[in-house]
Structure formats: C-alpha cells, structure tokens
Design a protein around this motif. Structure first.
Motif, PDB file in Angstrom:
ATOM      1  N   ARG A  86       3.025   5.581  -1.299  1.00  0.00           N
ATOM      2  CA  ARG A  86       1.944   5.894  -0.371  1.00  0.00           C
ATOM      3  C   ARG A  86       0.602   5.705  -1.053  1.00  0.00           C
ATOM      4  NH1 ARG A  86       1.112  10.524   3.807  1.00  0.00           N
ATOM      5  NH2 ARG A  86      -1.029  11.071   3.403  1.00  0.00           N
ATOM      6  N   PRO A  87      -0.303   4.944  -0.480  1.00  0.00           N
ATOM      7  CA  PRO A  87      -0.079   4.126   0.709  1.00  0.00           C
ATOM      8  C   PRO A  87       0.750   2.884   0.320  1.00  0.00           C
ATOM      9  CG  PRO A  87      -2.277   3.740  -0.142  1.00  0.00           C
ATOM     10  CD  PRO A  87      -1.671   4.799  -1.008  1.00  0.00           C
TER      11      PRO A  87
ATOM     12  N   ASN B 236      -3.334  -1.801   6.683  1.00  0.00           N
ATOM     13  CA  ASN B 236      -4.425  -0.892   6.328  1.00  0.00           C
ATOM     14  C   ASN B 236      -5.111  -1.339   5.039  1.00  0.00           C
ATOM     15  OD1 ASN B 236      -4.756   1.291   8.265  1.00  0.00           O
ATOM     16  ND2 ASN B 236      -2.595   1.723   7.830  1.00  0.00           N
TER      17      ASN B 236
ATOM     18  N   VAL C 104      -6.776  -0.027   2.537  1.00  0.00           N
ATOM     19  CA  VAL C 104      -6.523   0.603   1.239  1.00  0.00           C
ATOM     20  C   VAL C 104      -5.118   0.243   0.764  1.00  0.00           C
ATOM     21  CG1 VAL C 104      -6.331   2.777  -0.028  1.00  0.00           C
ATOM     22  CG2 VAL C 104      -8.090   2.494   1.716  1.00  0.00           C
ATOM     23  N   ALA C 105      -4.176   0.235   1.718  1.00  0.00           N
ATOM     24  CA  ALA C 105      -2.790  -0.102   1.361  1.00  0.00           C
ATOM     25  C   ALA C 105      -2.712  -1.527   0.814  1.00  0.00           C
ATOM     26  CB  ALA C 105      -1.888   0.061   2.580  1.00  0.00           C
TER      27      ALA C 105
ATOM     28  N   GLU D 167       2.757   8.176  -5.245  1.00  0.00           N
ATOM     29  CA  GLU D 167       1.471   8.126  -4.540  1.00  0.00           C
ATOM     30  C   GLU D 167       0.387   7.612  -5.486  1.00  0.00           C
ATOM     31  OE1 GLU D 167       0.230  11.510  -2.293  1.00  0.00           O
ATOM     32  OE2 GLU D 167       2.227  11.816  -1.420  1.00  0.00           O
TER      33      GLU D 167
ATOM     34  N   GLN E 291      -3.360   7.958  -5.348  1.00  0.00           N
ATOM     35  CA  GLN E 291      -4.574   8.482  -4.729  1.00  0.00           C
ATOM     36  C   GLN E 291      -5.775   7.893  -5.453  1.00  0.00           C
ATOM     37  OE1 GLN E 291      -4.830  12.568  -3.778  1.00  0.00           O
ATOM     38  NE2 GLN E 291      -2.790  12.639  -2.863  1.00  0.00           N
TER      39      GLN E 291
ATOM     40  N   GLN F  39      -8.031  10.533   1.829  1.00  0.00           N
ATOM     41  CA  GLN F  39      -7.058   9.632   1.211  1.00  0.00           C
ATOM     42  C   GLN F  39      -6.367   8.765   2.264  1.00  0.00           C
ATOM     43  OE1 GLN F  39      -6.400   9.163  -2.103  1.00  0.00           O
ATOM     44  NE2 GLN F  39      -8.079  10.546  -2.633  1.00  0.00           N
TER      45      GLN F  39
ATOM     46  N   SER G   3      -5.212   5.716   4.525  1.00  0.00           N
ATOM     47  CA  SER G   3      -5.015   4.347   4.031  1.00  0.00           C
ATOM     48  C   SER G   3      -5.934   3.340   4.715  1.00  0.00           C
ATOM     49  CB  SER G   3      -3.555   3.927   4.179  1.00  0.00           C
ATOM     50  OG  SER G   3      -3.195   3.943   5.532  1.00  0.00           O
TER      51      SER G   3
END
Ligand code: AMP
Ligand code: MG
Length: 436
Positions: A299-300, A329, A331-332, A375, A377, A397, A399
């Motif tokens: 994640r993400p 997404n 950020v992903a 994760e 972050q 946080q 995504s």
C-alpha cells in the motif's frame, strides 16, 4: 517459478491477493534480462551510460613520483641521521635548483642538497621526501627546518598510487558518473563501450484523462502520470517513449500495447488494472501476453500487473516487452515505480544494482499500520541536534494525494509483518534523493 526464457503462457502461480513485495521483487528480477547491444561513444556522451567493458588502466596515475606540496625535496636519510646523533636540532640544506610541475630538475642531488619543488613537480633523482615551505626558514640558498617536523617519505605522491597500470579502474555495469569522466580522462581514454540505452514506452489509460492544453470537462482530471513517469525515466537516462492517453476501450488498448511492445523493451501503463468495470488492461494482457501477478500485499500499489506483452498479439508472436500495469492513482504510480519497476530497469540497462541505503529514524508520531502488507508512507526526515534521524509522515497518505510526494523527502518503509507504530519507535526510511 517462471523464468525469463519461458515464453510459454504463464499461469499465475501466486496467491493473487497476497503476493508479498519481496516475492514480487524477486519475480521481476528474474524476468528482467539486460540489453546486449553495445556502442562506442566519446567520453562526454558516456555520462550516465552503463559501461559495457572493464576499463583497465593503460598507464599508472600518477606516472611518476611527484610532490604533494610546495616545498623542498631532499634525501630523507638525513632525518634518520639527525635522530641517530640524538640531536633534536635543525637540518640545514643547500638549494641546488628547482623543479616546477611539468619542468623537471635534471641532475641527481649531492649530499647536503635539496631542490625547490612545486606541487605536482617530479621528485628529483636522489630525493624521497618533501618539506613544506611553511616549515622552512630560508636564508639565501640555504634552508633550515626542525628534524622532527616530518618523517622520511613525507609529502611524496607515489607513481601509481591513484591507479596502477594493468589494474581494472572501472568495472562493466557501472553507471558513469562525473568522477568517472575525469578518471577516464586521467588515463588518456577518450572513448568507451556502453550498452545501448533501454527503451521504455508508456501510456495512461482512462476516459476521464485530459492532456495539457485540453479543457477540463466536468468529471475529468489532467493526466499527471505520464509526466511523473517521463521524469523518472529521464532521470534514469532511459529512452522514454510517450504514447499518450488511451481510452478505456479494449481495441484501443490492445493496439496501444502491441505498438508499445513493437517499439520498446519495457511497457509501462497506468490505470485500468483494478477490478472496476472499465479496467481492461489486465484482462487484455492475460489474453495476449503473460501475467505473472496482478495484485500485491502493498500500500499504495495493490493493483499492479506484471508480465510480458507481444507485438504480434499472442505469446511468442513478434517482439516481446516486459509489462508493468501500474495503478492509476498518482502516488501509487510513483511508489510502485520506486519499489518494483526501478530495479528491473536498472538490471535491463545492464547496470549493477547499487545498494539502496536504508536509514533508521525515530518516528515523531504514532502510525496506524495493518500487518500483512508492506506500506510505503511518505515522510519528511530531518536530523536533530544530536545527529539522529527523525521522521514525520506527511499529512494525508491517500494514494491520489500527489502533493504528499512533493512534500516528502523519504518513504517510511513499514514491513509486511509490522503492526501499529508508537511515537518514538524506530522505523526504516529510504530517502528519495539519488534513487532516480
Ligand atoms: P484506475 O486505476 O484507472 O481505476 O484509476 C484510479 C484513480 O487514479 C482514478 O481516480 C483516476 O482518475 C486516477 N488516474 C488514473 N490515471 C491517471 C493519470 N494518468 N493521471 C492522474 N490521475 C489518474
Ligand atoms: Mg481508469
């Protein structure tokens, strides 16, 4: 496990809902094979390229013993003589001449003589030690200095102390840096063999995406992923082929994938790999390529399809290309690029994968974390007044919150088994700088 040479259809062999990040990284590493073509380039064009050959020093650097200081060269045996006589006192020498960088002193010195030398000048015959001029009192053609001011051999750079003739100076697989250009030049090398640059084609998918310059219709967003991907690829000195935005239509997607496989070593897409009604990318690749996995315990970045696509539209037909179907997404996209794609691109470029520095930092905040997925972050890391690293997660946080990537300077890497973190706990962080 499937191998890079197994071009038969790939049956997904992993639990698609729980593939740990480390397993995904191992599979990707196994599928990635380096480009083999090599080209000769002039020195400046070698910057950021991957060396295809070991560079063996044709000469020693420096080629001769030379002075590391401005001062006076002399025979260091007189220092031993001074201490043998038990005299702490002063050594006196007569200045017999001088040697500048590029202008040697031609004759051999006699007992009791020294030679005025400048930094980089050849050490004259009969001398092995240099006394810096700051330590010396000079009266006319005589110098004096305390015998205990230096030891025999001081301030002399030895021939070959930088690079010895016949020794490997740089290894194949190295990404050439600024210091390497200088180093190659110091060996007199003006041209080297490098691997051809890796080619990566990428496109965005989504009916809601608008390109720069287009009006933003209701419900639409500007396509940002193509621009972050362009930037990350550019940073890695990879040939980035931007294939634009492709609508959520199977026929258009298939054409784009085949075209991408035809023109590149690797195909990156973003969006359309989740379980929504318009998520066609994954299904398509399963029909005409090989899919190794499509979901990660991460994640993400949970929906991430990895495999191979073929320009001929079925496995084994036409040109193959490695395929990464990144999530939509923004950020992903970046997180999966850093954590999954980047290493594959380094390997495929023919480069040696550098160790990735991970630092331990103290979290300034409690962090909620579910065990069973890794994760990443976003955080801001700083050093406190004691030199210890501290890290604070950026606010949201989510995504889709790309500003969190811009604000952050590192990932907090929260391991698969890790559960909630208390303020003051140690966490691993990875600084962005230098990664791409
Ligand atoms: P998808 O994975 O296609 O369901 O997309 C997930 C989310 O990411 C949606 O909100 C999309 O609008 C957004 N998204 C997908 N592709 C892009 C892109 N290229 N640029 C910005 N946002 C995107
Ligand atoms: Mg979509």
């Amino acid at each position: 496990m499937t191998t890079p040479n197994d071009f038969s259809r790939c049956i997904v062999q992993y639990d698609p809902h729980a593939l740990p990040v480390s397993s995904a990284q191992a599979i990707v590493r196994e599928w990635a094979s380096p480009v083999t073509a090599v080209e000769r380039v002039p020195l400046h064009d070698a910057l950021d390229r991957v060396l295809a050959e070991d560079i063996v020093s044709p000469i020693s650097v420096p080629a001769h013993d030379n002075s590391a200081m401005d001062g006076y060269a002399f025979d260091g045996a007189v220092l031993a003589g001074a201490s043998l006589t038990g005299q702490p006192g002063t050594i006196g020498l007569r200045v017999a001449g001088k040697a500048l960088a590029g202008h040697a002193f031609e004759r051999t010195i006699k007992t009791g003589e020294c030679v005025r030398v400048m930094t980089g000048a050849l050490i004259p015959s009969g001398c092995d030690t240099v006394v810096p001029q700051e330590v010396v009192t000079r009266e006319g053609e005589t110098i004096h200095f305390p015998a205990n001011a230096l030891t025999c051999g001081a301030n002399r750079r030895l021939a070959g102390e930088d690079l010895a003739q016949g020794q490997p100076a740089l290894r194949a697989g190295r990404v050439v840096r600024a210091s390497d250009l200088g180093l190659l030049a110091s060996l007199g090398i003006g041209e080297v063999s490098v691997r051809r640059r890796l080619r990566v084609a990428f496109f965005s998918t989504g009916d809601e995406l608008r390109s720069l310059g287009e009006p933003l219709d209701p419900g639409c967003v500007y396509d940002s992923n193509r621009h972050t991907l362009f930037a990350m690829l550019r940073r890695m000195n990879i040939v980035a082929l931007d294939l634009g935005v492709v609508r959520d239509e199977p026929a258009a997607l298939e054409a784009a994938l085949r075209n991408a496989a035809e023109s590149a070593d690797v195909v990156l897409t973003s969006g359309g790999v989740s379980v929504g009604e318009a998520d066609f990318t994954k299904q398509l690749v399963r029909t005409f390529g090989d899919v190794a996995f499509w979901s990660l315990a991460m994640r993400p970045g949970r929906p991430l399809a990895f495999g191979r696509v073929w320009s001929g539209g079925r496995p084994g037909a036409g040109q193959p290309a490695l395929f990464f179907g990144l999530p939509g997404n923004p950020v992903a996209v970046m997180v999966t690029f850093y954590q999954i794609v980047r290493e594959a691109l380094i390997v495929m470029s023919g480069a040696t994968v550098p160790p990735q520095p991970v630092i331990t930092a103290t979290s300034t905040q409690a962090i909620r974390k579910r065990a069973g997925r890794t994760e990443f972050q976003r955080g801001v890391a700083t050093r406190d007044e004691y030199g210890q690293w501290r890290v604070t997660p950026t606010g949201s946080q989510g995504s889709g919150v790309l500003s969190s990537m811009s604000e952050a300077n590192c990932f907090l890497m929260l391991a698969h088994e890790q559960s909630d973190i208390d303020a003051g706990d140690a966490v691993d962080i990875m600084l962005f700088d230098g990664l791409v």
